[in-house]
Design a protein around this motif. Structure first.
Motif, short mmCIF file in Angstrom:
data_model
loop_
_atom_site.label_atom_id
_atom_site.label_comp_id
_atom_site.label_asym_id
_atom_site.label_seq_id
_atom_site.Cartn_x
_atom_site.Cartn_y
_atom_site.Cartn_z
N VAL A 297 0.87 -1.17 0.00
CA VAL A 297 0.00 0.00 0.00
C VAL A 297 0.91 1.23 0.00
N THR A 298 0.82 2.04 -1.04
CA THR A 298 1.71 3.20 -1.14
C THR A 298 1.19 4.35 -0.29
N ASP A 299 2.13 5.17 0.17
CA ASP A 299 1.81 6.33 1.01
C ASP A 299 1.03 5.95 2.27
N PHE A 300 1.40 4.81 2.84
CA PHE A 300 0.74 4.32 4.05
C PHE A 300 1.82 3.83 5.01
N LYS A 301 1.73 4.24 6.25
CA LYS A 301 2.65 3.77 7.29
C LYS A 301 1.84 3.16 8.43
N VAL A 302 2.26 1.99 8.84
CA VAL A 302 1.64 1.32 9.97
C VAL A 302 1.92 2.12 11.23
N GLN A 303 0.92 2.31 12.05
CA GLN A 303 1.08 3.06 13.30
C GLN A 303 1.37 2.08 14.43
N GLN A 304 2.64 1.79 14.62
CA GLN A 304 3.05 0.80 15.61
C GLN A 304 2.77 1.24 17.04
N SER A 305 2.47 2.51 17.26
CA SER A 305 2.23 2.98 18.62
C SER A 305 0.94 2.42 19.20
N ALA A 306 0.03 2.01 18.36
CA ALA A 306 -1.23 1.43 18.84
C ALA A 306 -1.02 -0.05 19.20
N ASP A 307 -1.55 -0.48 20.35
CA ASP A 307 -1.42 -1.88 20.76
C ASP A 307 -2.11 -2.81 19.77
N THR A 308 -3.30 -2.44 19.36
CA THR A 308 -4.05 -3.21 18.37
C THR A 308 -4.39 -2.27 17.22
N ARG A 309 -4.10 -2.73 16.01
CA ARG A 309 -4.39 -1.94 14.82
C ARG A 309 -5.46 -2.68 14.02
N ILE A 310 -6.54 -1.98 13.73
CA ILE A 310 -7.65 -2.55 12.97
C ILE A 310 -7.65 -1.92 11.58
N TYR A 311 -7.73 -2.78 10.57
CA TYR A 311 -7.80 -2.33 9.18
C TYR A 311 -9.14 -2.78 8.61
N ASN A 312 -9.98 -1.83 8.27
CA ASN A 312 -11.29 -2.09 7.70
C ASN A 312 -11.17 -1.88 6.19
N ILE A 313 -11.41 -2.94 5.41
CA ILE A 313 -11.23 -2.87 3.96
C ILE A 313 -12.55 -3.19 3.27
N PRO A 314 -13.24 -2.17 2.75
CA PRO A 314 -14.50 -2.44 2.05
C PRO A 314 -14.32 -2.90 0.60
N SER A 315 -13.26 -2.43 -0.08
CA SER A 315 -13.15 -2.75 -1.50
C SER A 315 -11.72 -2.62 -2.02
#
Length: 179
Positions: A128-146
């Motif tokens: 995914v370009t121009d996207f950085k994972v936010q490691q500071s969050a304990d749990t990271r949720i990714y909602n992908i509709p399409s």
């Protein structure tokens, strides 16, 4: 360089062990920025003991894209693993994806471009370009509709009313969690 690859491999194995143990939902994997050799899509998918390539048959009449898995890298990149049934007949690449980082009530979707890293048979690995994972969050949720692929005049319908179509959407409707 060997030390970095070892760390990436170790991190991927650890994440898949957590996935297998049910401690996280789909997420993990290796890689870095420019001039880096990314791991192969099939090698990554096979690290999941539940993955069976036989569950993803070729179908030359099915031009859809289906998200199988996502993964976070140690370099805070987000990977998307895609099943494209008609790849033997017509290789279609994903072009973009709609996703949201779930943040309580502040869910907002954004369209991100995808860059194909490699493919093997019906499987493709994208970053995914121009996207950085936010490691500071304990749990990271990714909602992908399409997820989207480029419109193809040999298989897709022409838009009506003077409109033009550049991408064709496919429903994903999945949420992934990473810890």
């Amino acid at each position: 360089m060997k030390k970095a690859k070892f760390k990436v491999l170790l991190a991927a194995i650890f994440m898949f062990a957590l996935l297998a143990a049910g401690m996280i939902s789909p997420a993990c994997f290796p890689a870095s920025a420019e001039n880096v050799a990314y791991s192969a899509v099939i090698d990554d998918l096979k690290k999941d003991p539940a993955f069976r390539s036989a569950d993803y048959p070729a179908n030359n009449a099915d031009y859809s894209l289906n998200v199988i898995q996502i993964a976070e890298s140690v370099d805070n990149e987000l990977y998307v693993y895609v099943y494209q049934p008609s790849a033997g007949e017509k290789q279609l690449s994903a072009t973009s994806i709609n996703l949201s980082r779930y943040d309580g009530d502040n869910t907002s979707f954004r369209n991100y471009k995808l860059n194909l890293l490699n493919r093997e048979g019906v499987f493709g690995k994208y970053v995914v370009t121009d996207f950085k994972v936010q490691q500071s969050a304990d749990t990271r949720i990714y909602n992908i509709p399409s997820i989207f692929r480029a419109w193809d005049n040999t298989i897709d319908k022409t838009a009506q009313g003077g409109n033009t179509v550049s991408e064709v959407p496919y429903e994903v409707a999945k949420c992934y969690a990473a810890k």
